[in-house]
Scaffold this motif. Sequence first.
Motif, short mmCIF file in Angstrom:
data_model
loop_
_atom_site.label_atom_id
_atom_site.label_comp_id
_atom_site.label_asym_id
_atom_site.label_seq_id
_atom_site.Cartn_x
_atom_site.Cartn_y
_atom_site.Cartn_z
N UNK A 13 14.59 -58.95 -34.49
CA UNK A 13 15.86 -58.29 -34.17
C UNK A 13 15.71 -56.77 -34.23
N UNK A 14 14.97 -56.28 -35.22
CA UNK A 14 14.91 -54.85 -35.47
C UNK A 14 14.01 -54.09 -34.50
N UNK A 15 12.97 -54.71 -33.98
CA UNK A 15 12.01 -53.97 -33.14
C UNK A 15 12.68 -53.35 -31.91
N UNK A 16 13.46 -54.11 -31.11
CA UNK A 16 14.14 -53.44 -29.97
C UNK A 16 15.12 -52.36 -30.43
N UNK A 22 12.90 -43.59 -30.00
CA UNK A 22 11.70 -43.20 -29.25
C UNK A 22 12.02 -43.17 -27.75
N UNK A 23 12.79 -44.15 -27.28
CA UNK A 23 13.17 -44.18 -25.87
C UNK A 23 13.97 -42.93 -25.50
N UNK A 35 6.79 -47.46 -21.20
CA UNK A 35 5.71 -48.06 -21.99
C UNK A 35 6.24 -48.53 -23.35
N UNK A 36 7.09 -47.72 -23.97
CA UNK A 36 7.67 -48.11 -25.25
C UNK A 36 8.61 -49.31 -25.10
N UNK A 37 9.30 -49.39 -23.97
CA UNK A 37 10.14 -50.56 -23.72
C UNK A 37 9.29 -51.83 -23.69
N UNK A 113 17.45 -43.16 -18.99
CA UNK A 113 17.14 -43.25 -20.42
C UNK A 113 18.27 -43.92 -21.19
N UNK A 114 19.49 -43.55 -20.88
CA UNK A 114 20.64 -44.21 -21.51
C UNK A 114 20.64 -45.70 -21.19
N UNK A 115 20.30 -46.01 -19.95
CA UNK A 115 20.25 -47.40 -19.51
C UNK A 115 19.27 -48.22 -20.36
N UNK A 116 18.04 -47.75 -20.50
CA UNK A 116 17.04 -48.54 -21.23
C UNK A 116 17.36 -48.61 -22.72
#
Length: 493
Positions: A13-16, A22-23, A35-37, A113-116
């Motif tokens: 749960x926490x990883x995303x 960072x995103x 890449x981070x996504x 960026x807001x989207x991701x």
Amino acid sequence: MEFIQSIKPVLAVLIPLAVIPVLVSSGGRPNVREAWTFIAGILSFALVVSMVPAVLDGNRIGLTLFPIAPGADIALSVDALGMLFALVASSLYIITAMYSIGYMRGLNEHSQTRFVAFFALAISATIGAAFSANLITLYLFYEILSLATYPLVTHHQDETSKVSGRRYLTFILGTSIGLVLPAMIWCYHATGTLEFSAAGIFTGQLSTPSATVLLLMFVFGFAKAGIMPVHTWLPAAMVAPTPVSALLHAVAVVKVGVFSIIRVLTGIFGVELLSSLGLGGLVAFIASVTILTSSAIALSQDEFKRRLAYSTIGQLSYIVLGAALLSPKGMTGGILHITMHAFGKITLFFCAGAIYVATGKKYLSQMVGIGYRMPVTMTAFLIGAMSIIGLPPTGGFISKWYLVLGTLEGDQAVMLFVLLTSSLLNAAYFMPIFYKAFFCTPAEVMFEQKFDEAPVMCVVPLVITALISFIFFFVPQPFLKLSTLAVTGFTGG
């Protein structure tokens, strides 16, 4: 069955969630941001997969985070049903992230960026809902998901998006606060617990009228499930970019709705209580009306995504109907349809988005002959449509087969009629699209006969999901076993 304490569900749960800063900080470097996504998606998926063997062995994995009240902790617990849902959400997050690159960059969309960032928050909430150990934890993640997806629905920030966003929040938050929250308080007052239990949490405290009212509060309160008449937010949300539509209709929002209803039916009321009070038939009736009505409305929709939206409304009620049948095979089919519908429907949304990126067309009447220009996309569309209809050789056939067997097992001929009639309607609103894409007279063709697909990052994901829908017909595991294990836990046999 053994309960294994582990931090793995919490990390999934926490990883995303943890990757969001960072995103945001990588907004000026799109490749780094994407890449981070992918890193977050792959890590979260890997953690979910690592728990599959233990769940398939009949164990539960979880952890209590902090107490709120006796019998109402914020806690995570992974069982077969939650594992199936989490596998679907975490795997499709990776594929949808890939598709989003091709779509958002192909159209040069603003605020990527807001989207991701909000996309990652939505997936975190979805996995949290899948792993919720009790009703209060599920409600918490349900509401987080509602708020996380609002900026996605209103992404374009024009007047139409704002109107649709207000309708989205009115229905989603209004029903959950106005119906689910009071129902949850009622449950806790009557029983002193909100923990999911295969036997249900009520031991004679509910009369039939009270149980009926309480059940209806939950069914209509979890409006993300798209049950009519609290469904109108769903077509309105089609103003969002196609990756959001895919997230809403295949991966996260609507699936959390039907997942929540299944949890209430099986973990709060319990199969035995619902059967003894005859309430399964009431829910099945509501689902049947939604299935037939939405399928009929879909026939008249010319906008591609709106036709898919009304199709989704009906398909969600297949899942609710399966659970409401209260027969082992019917419930198995309903739970399995979470997976089969997800991969089939996301393929169709990916196809709609790819066509829009490549041609700017969004109405079906403008797509006659599109197969000559985009043969890969339209072939994938055929596979996704076949899975939604329930035709072999696609995974949708397996889940609908179990649903049909469930109606026979429960001696419910009316529900069998509903399933068969709606499948014919599914074919009626999908197959002409494919037919007109390839089999039309030269005078009807609206496109040059040349190969001109959408960007590769749009096409590859829809090919992957279409292939998976095809493979599921031959290899439906581990999802079929997880569905069977979940039903065994609900029914005790």
